[in-house]
Design an enzyme around this catalytic site. Structure first.
Site, PDB file in Angstrom:
ATOM      1  N   GLY A 241       0.819  -1.210   0.000  1.00 44.15           N
ATOM      2  CA  GLY A 241       0.000   0.000   0.000  1.00 44.15           C
ATOM      3  C   GLY A 241       0.852   1.259   0.000  1.00 44.15           C
ATOM      4  O   GLY A 241       0.545   2.244  -0.673  1.00 44.15           O
ATOM      5  N   THR A 242       1.947   1.221   0.750  1.00 46.10           N
ATOM      6  CA  THR A 242       2.836   2.381   0.834  1.00 46.10           C
ATOM      7  C   THR A 242       3.336   2.773  -0.557  1.00 46.10           C
ATOM      8  O   THR A 242       3.353   3.960  -0.908  1.00 46.10           O
ATOM      9  CB  THR A 242       4.039   2.057   1.746  1.00 46.10           C
ATOM     10  OG1 THR A 242       3.531   1.702   3.038  1.00 46.10           O
ATOM     11  CG2 THR A 242       4.997   3.220   1.859  1.00 46.10           C
TER      12      THR A 242
ATOM     13  N   ASN B  92      -7.167   4.025   9.963  1.00 46.97           N
ATOM     14  CA  ASN B  92      -6.549   2.830  10.541  1.00 46.97           C
ATOM     15  C   ASN B  92      -6.556   2.865  12.059  1.00 46.97           C
ATOM     16  O   ASN B  92      -6.359   1.854  12.705  1.00 46.97           O
ATOM     17  CB  ASN B  92      -5.107   2.667  10.042  1.00 46.97           C
ATOM     18  CG  ASN B  92      -4.277   3.908  10.223  1.00 46.97           C
ATOM     19  OD1 ASN B  92      -4.672   4.995   9.812  1.00 46.97           O
ATOM     20  ND2 ASN B  92      -3.132   3.777  10.854  1.00 46.97           N
TER      21      ASN B  92
ATOM     22  N   THR C 138      10.382  -7.177 -12.656  1.00 44.15           N
ATOM     23  CA  THR C 138       9.793  -8.461 -13.062  1.00 44.15           C
ATOM     24  C   THR C 138       8.568  -8.783 -12.206  1.00 44.15           C
ATOM     25  O   THR C 138       8.590  -8.603 -10.988  1.00 44.15           O
ATOM     26  CB  THR C 138      10.862  -9.578 -12.907  1.00 44.15           C
ATOM     27  OG1 THR C 138      11.961  -9.238 -13.741  1.00 44.15           O
ATOM     28  CG2 THR C 138      10.312 -10.934 -13.302  1.00 44.15           C
TER      29      THR C 138
ATOM     30  N   GLN D 130      -7.191   0.228   4.466  1.00 41.24           N
ATOM     31  CA  GLN D 130      -8.034  -0.317   5.545  1.00 41.24           C
ATOM     32  C   GLN D 130      -9.490  -0.516   5.121  1.00 41.24           C
ATOM     33  O   GLN D 130     -10.256  -1.116   5.875  1.00 41.24           O
ATOM     34  CB  GLN D 130      -7.992   0.598   6.782  1.00 41.24           C
ATOM     35  CG  GLN D 130      -6.628   0.747   7.412  1.00 41.24           C
ATOM     36  CD  GLN D 130      -6.124  -0.541   8.066  1.00 41.24           C
ATOM     37  OE1 GLN D 130      -6.883  -1.485   8.327  1.00 41.24           O
ATOM     38  NE2 GLN D 130      -4.829  -0.592   8.345  1.00 41.24           N
TER      39      GLN D 130
ATOM     40  N   SER E 244      -3.693  -3.018  -0.436  1.00 38.53           N
ATOM     41  CA  SER E 244      -2.561  -3.815   0.050  1.00 38.53           C
ATOM     42  C   SER E 244      -3.006  -5.255   0.282  1.00 38.53           C
ATOM     43  O   SER E 244      -4.063  -5.491   0.874  1.00 38.53           O
ATOM     44  CB  SER E 244      -2.092  -3.186   1.366  1.00 38.53           C
ATOM     45  OG  SER E 244      -1.102  -3.986   1.964  1.00 38.53           O
ATOM     46  N   GLY E 245      -2.188  -6.204  -0.147  1.00 41.28           N
ATOM     47  CA  GLY E 245      -2.563  -7.621  -0.041  1.00 41.28           C
ATOM     48  C   GLY E 245      -2.654  -8.126   1.384  1.00 41.28           C
ATOM     49  O   GLY E 245      -3.578  -8.864   1.737  1.00 41.28           O
ATOM     50  N   HIS E 246      -1.713  -7.707   2.227  1.00 44.88           N
ATOM     51  CA  HIS E 246      -1.631  -8.368   3.536  1.00 44.88           C
ATOM     52  C   HIS E 246      -2.691  -7.914   4.526  1.00 44.88           C
ATOM     53  O   HIS E 246      -2.796  -8.464   5.622  1.00 44.88           O
ATOM     54  CB  HIS E 246      -0.218  -8.232   4.132  1.00 44.88           C
ATOM     55  CG  HIS E 246       0.145  -6.863   4.616  1.00 44.88           C
ATOM     56  ND1 HIS E 246       0.184  -6.557   5.950  1.00 44.88           N
ATOM     57  CD2 HIS E 246       0.507  -5.735   3.968  1.00 44.88           C
ATOM     58  CE1 HIS E 246       0.562  -5.295   6.095  1.00 44.88           C
ATOM     59  NE2 HIS E 246       0.762  -4.779   4.909  1.00 44.88           N
TER      60      HIS E 246
ATOM     61  N   CYS F 259       2.824   0.475  12.717  1.00 49.30           N
ATOM     62  CA  CYS F 259       4.124   1.057  12.391  1.00 49.30           C
ATOM     63  C   CYS F 259       4.518   2.147  13.375  1.00 49.30           C
ATOM     64  O   CYS F 259       5.674   2.507  13.474  1.00 49.30           O
ATOM     65  CB  CYS F 259       4.143   1.592  10.974  1.00 49.30           C
ATOM     66  SG  CYS F 259       2.547   1.836  10.284  1.00 49.30           S
TER      67      CYS F 259
END
Ligand code: PLP
Length: 383
Positions: free
Chosen positions: A69-70, A148, A236, A178, A198-200, A325
């Site tokens: 996401g960042t 968040n 890649t 979020q 963001s995936g996680h 964070c």
């Protein structure tokens, strides 16, 4: 262990882990190569693109895979700044994640002006202030979809209206890290130009995300090289991560988890809300229009958030004191202060964030532990 820190990261779905492992075995070819196995990988990636675009009302040719996401936030903000030939202003909310707030500081150093949108006591951007700050010299408006820290759903349609009338030249960037797949958002209908995901945070893998863009809005790439992603993000393709992200999006879409998450959150809250000294920050947790289904910010009067978090960890319950964070920096949350909380209350805050793998039983046990720990800890109230 009861894991209640899903806004920091989520446990990947089993199907995501299987997809990633399978893809590492079978789909490891360079998707940009010209032979048949590589073309198969490219086709699989295209399907993920379609799936992501559909989930956010974006265009398929507007999906740029990123590492997180960042990176998406950085690309939207810096990539816009680099299109400009004269100083302009950038407008952001007072509660943006550092992925946005720190990046905007770089824009300031490029000679542009930065304007900050204040929030109300529920942690939502005030549209009246936006009307004053957004003008014909605004290059970009950046506002998160969901806070968040408090789970406050931001007034994006009001902001979109203001941009449309006061600053049609401005781009609208939404940090959806979020909110994506827990609070509905349709980029096309809402007039959002850049949407970072963001995936996680959605039970997908770490190290993968996407910036969904309105293909009509120019951006200058921040990662140059081999020209992947139409030149917008060289490097890649991480096919296993992309395919696993696609799987996470598919499963989240199929589960449509908002209602269940909200029921879990309210179950926890209803156990706690009558207890003297415990309050929720942000919008009323019951308010489905304003409060995200999965985040609850709780203050415990007289007890530091850090102390409560450690006590809960002792009971096998994992929560955070703020965003992941920043929590290790032990700072009082600027977002909570900007909502008007005093330092002591902000310092007495924990964040509970739920994911698809939480259960009702966990809510009952967590509430019981919070109430019991608070009963003990408040006797040692700080002076
Ligand atoms: N934006 C918001 C609102 C977040 O909560 C986070 C992470 O917590 C990020 C951006 C950064 O996302 P990532 O960890 O994928 O870089």
């Amino acid at each position: 262990m009861i894991y209640l820190d899903n806004s920091a990261t989520t446990r990947p779905f089993d199907g995501v882990v299987d997809r990633m492992a399978g893809a590492m075995r079978e789909s490891w070819f360079n998707a940009s190569a010209a032979y048949a196995p590589a073309l198969t990988v490219e086709k699989e990636i295209r399907e993920c693109r379609r799936c992501l675009a559909k989930a956010a009302g974006a265009q398929e040719n507007g999906v740029i895979f990123t590492s997180c996401g960042t990176e998406g936030d950085n690309l939207a903000i810096l990539g816009t700044a680099e299109t400009l030939h004269a100083p302009m202003n950038f407008v952001l909310s007072a509660i943006e994640h550092p992925a946005v707030a720190e990046t905007v500081k770089r824009v300031l150093r490029m000679g542009h002006e930065v304007r900050v949108l204040p929030v109300d006591s529920a942690g939502r951007v005030r549209p009246d202030a936006a009307r004053d700050l957004i003008d014909e010299h605004t290059a970009l408006v950046s506002c998160m979809q969901v806070s968040n820290e408090t789970g406050a759903i931001q007034p994006l349609s009001e902001l979109s209206e203001i941009i449309r009338s006061a600053a049609p030249q401005a781009r609208f960037h939404v940090d959806g890290v979020q909110g994506f797949l827990r609070v509905p958002l349709n980029m096309g209908k809402l007039g959002v130009d850049f949407y970072a995901v963001s995936g996680h945070k959605i039970h997908g893998p770490k190290g993968i995300g996407a910036l969904l863009v309105n293909p009509g809005k120019r951006l200058v790439p921040q990662m140059t090289g081999g020209g992947q992603e139409g030149g917008m993000r060289s490097g890649t393709y991480d096919a296993p991560a992309i395919l696993a992200l696609g799987e996470a999006v598919r499963e989240m879409t199929a589960r449509a988890p908002a209602e269940r998450l909200r029921a879990l959150k309210l179950r926890l809250w209803h156990h706690l809300k009558g207890i003297d000294g415990i309050t929720a920050n942000g919008p009323e947790p019951e308010d489905a229009e304003l409060a995200a289904p999965h985040i609850l910010s709780l203050s415990f009067e007289g007890v530091r958030g850090e102390v409560m978090r450690n006590a809960l960890e002792g009971e096998g319950i994992l929560v955070s004191t703020g965003s992941a964070c920043s929590s290790h920096k032990q700072k009082v949350s600027a977002a909570l202060l900007s909502m008007g909380l005093d330092r002591e209350k902000a310092d007495g805050t924990i964040r509970v964030s739920l994911g698809c793998l939480n259960t009702e039983e966990e809510m009952d046990r967590a509430a019981e532990a919070m109430a019991a720990q608070y009963g003990v800890l408040k006797r040692f109230q700080r002076r």
